[in-house]
Design a protein around this motif. Structure first.
Motif, PDB file in Angstrom:
ATOM      1  N   GLN A 108      14.251  15.480 -54.321  1.00 15.54           N
ATOM      2  CA  GLN A 108      15.565  14.893 -54.587  1.00 15.54           C
ATOM      3  C   GLN A 108      15.996  15.075 -56.040  1.00 15.54           C
ATOM      4  O   GLN A 108      17.158  14.829 -56.364  1.00 15.54           O
ATOM      5  N   MET A 109      15.079  15.493 -56.890  1.00 17.37           N
ATOM      6  CA  MET A 109      15.399  15.673 -58.296  1.00 17.37           C
ATOM      7  C   MET A 109      15.804  17.101 -58.630  1.00 17.37           C
ATOM      8  O   MET A 109      16.240  17.378 -59.744  1.00 17.37           O
ATOM      9  N   ILE A 110      15.662  18.017 -57.680  1.00 12.57           N
ATOM     10  CA  ILE A 110      16.038  19.399 -57.924  1.00 12.57           C
ATOM     11  C   ILE A 110      17.561  19.496 -57.933  1.00 12.57           C
ATOM     12  O   ILE A 110      18.221  19.011 -57.013  1.00 12.57           O
ATOM     13  N   PRO A 111      18.140  20.111 -58.953  1.00 13.23           N
ATOM     14  CA  PRO A 111      19.607  20.230 -58.995  1.00 13.23           C
ATOM     15  C   PRO A 111      20.156  20.929 -57.755  1.00 13.23           C
ATOM     16  O   PRO A 111      19.568  21.895 -57.253  1.00 13.23           O
ATOM     17  N   GLY A 112      21.276  20.427 -57.275  1.00 14.00           N
ATOM     18  CA  GLY A 112      21.854  20.983 -56.057  1.00 14.00           C
ATOM     19  C   GLY A 112      22.205  22.452 -56.177  1.00 14.00           C
ATOM     20  O   GLY A 112      22.091  23.213 -55.206  1.00 14.00           O
ATOM     21  N   ILE A 113      22.629  22.908 -57.368  1.00 18.86           N
ATOM     22  CA  ILE A 113      23.006  24.303 -57.535  1.00 18.86           C
ATOM     23  C   ILE A 113      21.803  25.210 -57.356  1.00 18.86           C
ATOM     24  O   ILE A 113      21.936  26.357 -56.883  1.00 18.86           O
ATOM     25  N   VAL A 114      20.612  24.731 -57.714  1.00 19.21           N
ATOM     26  CA  VAL A 114      19.405  25.530 -57.523  1.00 19.21           C
ATOM     27  C   VAL A 114      19.131  25.716 -56.033  1.00 19.21           C
ATOM     28  O   VAL A 114      18.840  26.826 -55.565  1.00 19.21           O
ATOM     29  N   ILE A 115      19.242  24.612 -55.282  1.00 12.44           N
ATOM     30  CA  ILE A 115      19.025  24.695 -53.836  1.00 12.44           C
ATOM     31  C   ILE A 115      20.092  25.568 -53.185  1.00 12.44           C
ATOM     32  O   ILE A 115      19.797  26.386 -52.303  1.00 12.44           O
ATOM     33  N   ALA A 116      21.335  25.416 -53.612  1.00 18.88           N
ATOM     34  CA  ALA A 116      22.427  26.190 -53.023  1.00 18.88           C
ATOM     35  C   ALA A 116      22.228  27.686 -53.254  1.00 18.88           C
ATOM     36  O   ALA A 116      22.410  28.498 -52.332  1.00 18.88           O
ATOM     37  N   ASN A 117      21.837  28.072 -54.464  1.00 18.67           N
ATOM     38  CA  ASN A 117      21.620  29.487 -54.744  1.00 18.67           C
ATOM     39  C   ASN A 117      20.429  30.034 -53.968  1.00 18.67           C
ATOM     40  O   ASN A 117      20.457  31.179 -53.478  1.00 18.67           O
ATOM     41  N   ALA A 118      19.373  29.217 -53.855  1.00 20.99           N
ATOM     42  CA  ALA A 118      18.209  29.653 -53.081  1.00 20.99           C
ATOM     43  C   ALA A 118      18.567  29.837 -51.610  1.00 20.99           C
ATOM     44  O   ALA A 118      18.143  30.808 -50.960  1.00 20.99           O
ATOM     45  N   LEU A 119      19.362  28.908 -51.070  1.00 19.83           N
ATOM     46  CA  LEU A 119      19.779  29.032 -49.679  1.00 19.83           C
ATOM     47  C   LEU A 119      20.688  30.235 -49.474  1.00 19.83           C
ATOM     48  O   LEU A 119      20.622  30.901 -48.432  1.00 19.83           O
ATOM     49  N   TYR A 120      21.533  30.522 -50.441  1.00 20.32           N
ATOM     50  CA  TYR A 120      22.406  31.696 -50.317  1.00 20.32           C
ATOM     51  C   TYR A 120      21.571  32.970 -50.220  1.00 20.32           C
ATOM     52  O   TYR A 120      21.866  33.857 -49.400  1.00 20.32           O
ATOM     53  N   THR A 121      20.520  33.050 -51.044  1.00 15.86           N
ATOM     54  CA  THR A 121      19.638  34.220 -51.002  1.00 15.86           C
ATOM     55  C   THR A 121      18.922  34.324 -49.666  1.00 15.86           C
ATOM     56  O   THR A 121      18.758  35.411 -49.111  1.00 15.86           O
ATOM     57  N   ALA A 122      18.504  33.158 -49.125  1.00 16.24           N
ATOM     58  CA  ALA A 122      17.798  33.170 -47.841  1.00 16.24           C
ATOM     59  C   ALA A 122      18.747  33.390 -46.670  1.00 16.24           C
ATOM     60  O   ALA A 122      18.372  34.005 -45.661  1.00 16.24           O
ATOM     61  N   TYR A 123      19.968  32.915 -46.789  1.00 22.09           N
ATOM     62  CA  TYR A 123      20.932  33.007 -45.689  1.00 22.09           C
ATOM     63  C   TYR A 123      21.490  34.417 -45.505  1.00 22.09           C
ATOM     64  O   TYR A 123      21.844  34.803 -44.386  1.00 22.09           O
ATOM     65  N   SER A 124      21.606  35.156 -46.595  1.00 21.87           N
ATOM     66  CA  SER A 124      22.271  36.466 -46.532  1.00 21.87           C
ATOM     67  C   SER A 124      21.651  37.392 -45.494  1.00 21.87           C
ATOM     68  O   SER A 124      22.363  37.943 -44.641  1.00 21.87           O
ATOM     69  N   PRO A 125      20.318  37.608 -45.498  1.00 24.61           N
ATOM     70  CA  PRO A 125      19.756  38.499 -44.472  1.00 24.61           C
ATOM     71  C   PRO A 125      19.745  37.886 -43.074  1.00 24.61           C
ATOM     72  O   PRO A 125      19.618  38.618 -42.084  1.00 24.61           O
ATOM     73  N   LEU A 126      19.879  36.569 -42.976  1.00 20.34           N
ATOM     74  CA  LEU A 126      19.849  35.908 -41.667  1.00 20.34           C
ATOM     75  C   LEU A 126      21.228  35.778 -41.041  1.00 20.34           C
ATOM     76  O   LEU A 126      21.347  35.344 -39.885  1.00 20.34           O
ATOM     77  N   GLY A 127      22.261  36.120 -41.782  1.00 17.99           N
ATOM     78  CA  GLY A 127      23.611  36.015 -41.253  1.00 17.99           C
ATOM     79  C   GLY A 127      24.125  34.593 -41.128  1.00 17.99           C
ATOM     80  O   GLY A 127      24.977  34.313 -40.281  1.00 17.99           O
ATOM     81  N   LEU A 128      23.630  33.679 -41.963  1.00 18.30           N
ATOM     82  CA  LEU A 128      24.037  32.284 -41.897  1.00 18.30           C
ATOM     83  C   LEU A 128      25.123  31.917 -42.897  1.00 18.30           C
ATOM     84  O   LEU A 128      25.568  30.765 -42.932  1.00 18.30           O
ATOM     85  N   ILE A 129      25.539  32.891 -43.719  1.00  9.78           N
ATOM     86  CA  ILE A 129      26.666  32.633 -44.609  1.00  9.78           C
ATOM     87  C   ILE A 129      27.935  32.499 -43.765  1.00  9.78           C
ATOM     88  O   ILE A 129      28.140  33.228 -42.798  1.00  9.78           O
ATOM     89  N   ASN A 130      28.796  31.566 -44.138  1.00  9.78           N
ATOM     90  CA  ASN A 130      30.042  31.310 -43.388  1.00  9.78           C
ATOM     91  C   ASN A 130      29.749  30.917 -41.941  1.00  9.78           C
ATOM     92  O   ASN A 130      30.378  31.416 -41.004  1.00  9.78           O
ATOM     93  N   SER A 131      28.792  30.013 -41.778  1.00 11.92           N
ATOM     94  CA  SER A 131      28.462  29.561 -40.421  1.00 11.92           C
ATOM     95  C   SER A 131      28.215  28.054 -40.433  1.00 11.92           C
ATOM     96  O   SER A 131      27.718  27.498 -41.427  1.00 11.92           O
ATOM     97  N   ILE A 132      28.559  27.421 -39.333  1.00 12.40           N
ATOM     98  CA  ILE A 132      28.323  25.986 -39.214  1.00 12.40           C
ATOM     99  C   ILE A 132      26.828  25.662 -39.189  1.00 12.40           C
ATOM    100  O   ILE A 132      26.396  24.711 -39.856  1.00 12.40           O
ATOM    101  N   PRO A 133      25.977  26.391 -38.439  1.00  8.77           N
ATOM    102  CA  PRO A 133      24.531  26.098 -38.505  1.00  8.77           C
ATOM    103  C   PRO A 133      23.974  26.196 -39.919  1.00  8.77           C
ATOM    104  O   PRO A 133      23.109  25.408 -40.306  1.00  8.77           O
ATOM    105  N   GLY A 134      24.470  27.162 -40.703  1.00 13.08           N
ATOM    106  CA  GLY A 134      24.002  27.280 -42.084  1.00 13.08           C
ATOM    107  C   GLY A 134      24.362  26.065 -42.914  1.00 13.08           C
ATOM    108  O   GLY A 134      23.542  25.563 -43.693  1.00 13.08           O
ATOM    109  N   LEU A 135      25.576  25.555 -42.763  1.00 16.28           N
ATOM    110  CA  LEU A 135      25.976  24.358 -43.499  1.00 16.28           C
ATOM    111  C   LEU A 135      25.210  23.128 -43.027  1.00 16.28           C
ATOM    112  O   LEU A 135      24.860  22.255 -43.828  1.00 16.28           O
TER     113      LEU A 135
END
Length: 269
Positions: A108-135
């Motif tokens: 809970q102490m990790i800055p949200g922008i760090v998590i968001a950027n990490a998820l963006y990197t992980a989501y890109s090859p999975l096709g979860l960007i711009n998707s409701i399941p990804g959000l």
């Protein structure tokens, strides 16, 4: 001995509440004003105009629906994962429980922008960007740690003898958790669910990072872009803000007794 002054305390309390609620009042007041600059809004809506709400629903209705779907999905996912985790950390003699709880706190102490950027990197090859399941997954990552801590605080005060008696009668851990622990943990369960919903409903950073188009856009991001394109029609902007605040307000009013009981349920053992 100096005596207390309840009347003075009441006046001070009312004044503080009025100051804190004034932005909410002005938001509602501006939403009822005729279309135009917010500087021309009167102090009281003597001649309310609801056209701003019709424009807000027409422009932001889809975004409101997207936020509702994402928030409900994140809420359900958070509770489904957090409830058994909290039960295991509170009732099962797991080696290293303190370390696991520490990692939950650290998450809970990790800055949200760090998590968001990490998820963006992980989501890109999975096709979860711009998707409701990804959000939903992204918002649940914020709600799960908090839900675990809330439910664990309550389940630590749950009598272990009841679970042990169920085990003696032949119940497994899953059956004991489902049939005995969950029904009596309603307050903490509802509290965890509500806060998970509110985290997802009010999220802006994840939506900004993980969506790049207009097809999937929560209302927080929609309102942000709406302000930029409607700086001369503040009634529609404020109407959107009022509509986006209603679900959270209604939810808190309905479930306030559960929140109060769930938040303090583990305070006294």
């Amino acid at each position: 001995m100096r005596t207390s002054h309840p009347a003075r305390h009441t006046v001070i309390g009312i004044a503080l509440v009025a100051v804190m609620l004034f932005p909410v009042y002005w938001m509602v007041n501006a939403s009822l004003a005729p279309a135009g600059n917010a500087l021309n809004t009167q102090w009281f809506p003597l001649d309310p105009d609801f056209s701003g709400y019709s424009r807000a629903i027409a422009d932001q209705g889809q975004n409101l629906l997207t936020s509702l779907v994402v928030a409900v999905g994140a809420c359900l996912l958070s509770v489904v994962i957090a409830a058994p985790c909290a039960y295991a950390l509170a009732q099962l003699n797991i080696r290293g429980t303190g370390v696991l709880v520490f990692f939950v706190l650290i998450s809970q102490m990790i800055p949200g922008i760090v998590i968001a950027n990490a998820l963006y990197t992980a989501y890109s090859p999975l096709g979860l960007i711009n998707s409701i399941p990804g959000l939903i997954l992204a918002d649940a990552s914020q709600g799960i740690p908090f839900a675990i801590l809330i439910m664990r605080a309550y389940l630590e005060s749950f009598p272990s003898s009841i679970v042990e008696a169920a085990r003696v009668d032949g119940c497994g851990h899953v059956r004991a958790f489902w049939s005995i622990v969950l029904p009596v943990s309603k307050n903490s369960l509802v509290t965890a669910a509500i806060f998970s919903f509110l985290f997802a409903w009010s999220d802006f950073l994840m939506a900004l990072t993980l969506t790049t188009g207009e097809s999937i856009r929560p209302v927080t991001l929609g309102l942000y872009t709406y302000i930029g394109t409607n700086d001369t029609d503040w009634s529609a902007v404020m109407s959107t803000a009022v509509l986006s605040s209603l679900p959270a307000v209604i939810l808190m009013i309905i479930a306030q007794k559960y929140i109060a009981a769930g938040a303090t349920g583990g305070a006294v053992k």
